[in-house]
Design a protein around this motif. Structure first.
Motif, mmCIF file in Angstrom:
data_model
loop_
_atom_site.group_PDB
_atom_site.id
_atom_site.type_symbol
_atom_site.label_atom_id
_atom_site.label_comp_id
_atom_site.label_asym_id
_atom_site.label_seq_id
_atom_site.Cartn_x
_atom_site.Cartn_y
_atom_site.Cartn_z
ATOM 1 N N TYR A 53 32.532 49.078 -43.055
ATOM 2 C CA TYR A 53 32.604 47.622 -42.983
ATOM 3 C C TYR A 53 33.320 47.086 -44.213
ATOM 4 C CZ TYR A 53 29.192 47.319 -39.137
ATOM 5 O OH TYR A 53 28.547 47.419 -37.927
ATOM 6 N N GLN A 90 33.577 43.553 -46.489
ATOM 7 C CA GLN A 90 32.885 42.292 -46.707
ATOM 8 C C GLN A 90 33.597 41.471 -47.766
ATOM 9 O OE1 GLN A 90 28.706 42.426 -47.913
ATOM 10 N NE2 GLN A 90 28.308 40.539 -46.783
ATOM 11 N N LYS A 97 31.071 36.051 -46.779
ATOM 12 C CA LYS A 97 31.162 36.351 -45.349
ATOM 13 C C LYS A 97 30.279 37.539 -44.994
ATOM 14 C CE LYS A 97 35.905 34.643 -44.851
ATOM 15 N NZ LYS A 97 37.278 34.968 -44.379
ATOM 16 N N GLY A 98 30.049 37.701 -43.691
ATOM 17 C CA GLY A 98 29.304 38.858 -43.235
ATOM 18 C C GLY A 98 30.198 40.086 -43.172
ATOM 19 N N PRO A 99 29.598 41.278 -43.098
ATOM 20 C CA PRO A 99 30.392 42.499 -42.980
ATOM 21 C C PRO A 99 31.255 42.482 -41.721
ATOM 22 C CG PRO A 99 28.118 43.012 -43.554
ATOM 23 C CD PRO A 99 28.154 41.554 -43.198
#
Lengths: 116, 113
Positions: B36, B38, B42-44
Motif C-alpha cells: 500500500y 499512503q 489519506k488512507g492507504p
C-alpha cells in the motif's frame, strides 16, 4: 465508482465523551474492516464484518469499543468514555472477499479522532 | 503487528531512478501479501498484491518479489516520479487469520527532483 467514504473526517472530543464514526463501503462489498493508525505506525486491525455479523473482533482493545453493521452495508464504530489514548486515525476498508479467501482491501480516507 | 517508533525508515532517490523498498515478515503461514501507498492525510492506497504460490508479479512501473525461504518481500518502482513520494507499507494475511491485514513498519520514500 465511488470508493470507501468515512465521516466525519475529523472529530475532536473531550475525555469521557461518546463518539460514533461512520463508514460507507464500496457498493456490493460484503467484507468490511476497521483499523486504527497511530502516528508513525501502520494500521492495526480492530474488527472484521462479513455481511451483518462480526466475524472477528479480536482487535478491539477493550469493551469501550463496539461496532455494528446492521444491514450489511454501512458500519458504525462506537467508542464510549473516550480516553486520550484513543486519539488516532480510524480507517475503514472493504473488499469483495468471502469468508474462504482474502481479497483486496480498499481503504477510506479515515477519521482523525482527537481526545482532549 | 510490531510496535514501532515514530521514526520511519526512509529512502531518498532521484527522480527517474528506480527504487526498491524491502519488507520482512515472520509468519510462515502468511499466504497473501499487499503493498500500500499512503500519502499524508489519506488512507492507504492499493498498489499491487501477490499470493504465496507466486514469487514475482508486475504491474505498471511496479514489481513485487516474494522470497518465502527468507520471508522477504520487496517493491520495486521503476522510473520514479515526484508523485511516488509517500509512505509505503507491506501487509500480509495468513491462513486462519480471518483475512485481517497485518501491516509492516512502513518506509518513507522521497523523490528528489
Amino acid at each position: 465508482g465511488a470508493g470507501v467514504s468515512q465521516t466525519p473526517s475529523n472529530k475532536v472530543t473531550e475525555k469521557g465523551k461518546y463518539v460514533e464514526l461512520r463508514c460507507d463501503p464500496i457498493s456490493g462489498h460484503t467484507a468490511l474492516y476497521w483499523y486504527r493508525q497511530s502516528l508513525g505506525q501502520g494500521p492495526e486491525f480492530l474488527i472484521y464484518f462479513q455481511g451483518t455479523g462480526a466475524a472477528d473482533d479480536s482487535g478491539l482493545p477493550n469493551d469501550r469499543f463496539f461496532a455494528v453493521r446492521p444491514e450489511g452495508s454501512v458500519s458504525t464504530l462506537k467508542i464510549q468514555r473516550t480516553e486520550r489514548g484513543d486519539s488516532a486515525v480510524y480507517l475503514c476498508a472493504s473488499s469483495l472477499s468471502g469468508p474462504a479467501s482474502a481479497g483486496t482491501q480498499y481503504f477510506g480516507p479515515g477519521t482523525r479522532l482527537t481526545v482532549l | 503487528g510490531e510496535s514501532v517508533g515514530l521514526h520511519l525508515p526512509t529512502l531518498s532517490v532521484q527522480e527517474g531512478d528506480n527504487s526498491i523498498i524491502n519488507c520482512a515478515y515472520s509468519n510462515s503461514a502468511s499466504d497473501y501479501f499487499i503493498w500500500y501507498k499512503q500519502e499524508s492525510g489519506k488512507g492507504p492506497q492499493f498498489i499491487i498484491d501477490i499470493r504465496s504460490n507466486m514469487d514475482k508479479r508486475q504491474g505498471q512501473r511496479v514489481t513485487v518479489l516474494l522470497n518465502k525461504t527468507v520471508k522477504h518481500l520487496s517493491l520495486q518502482i521503476a522510473a520514479t516520479q515526484p508523485g511516488d513520494s509517500a509512505v509505503y507499507f507491506c501487509a500480509e494475511t495468513y491462513k486462519g487469520g480471518a483475512q485481517k491485514l497485518v501491516f509492516g513498519q512502513g518506509t518513507r520514500l522521497t523523490i528528489n527532483p
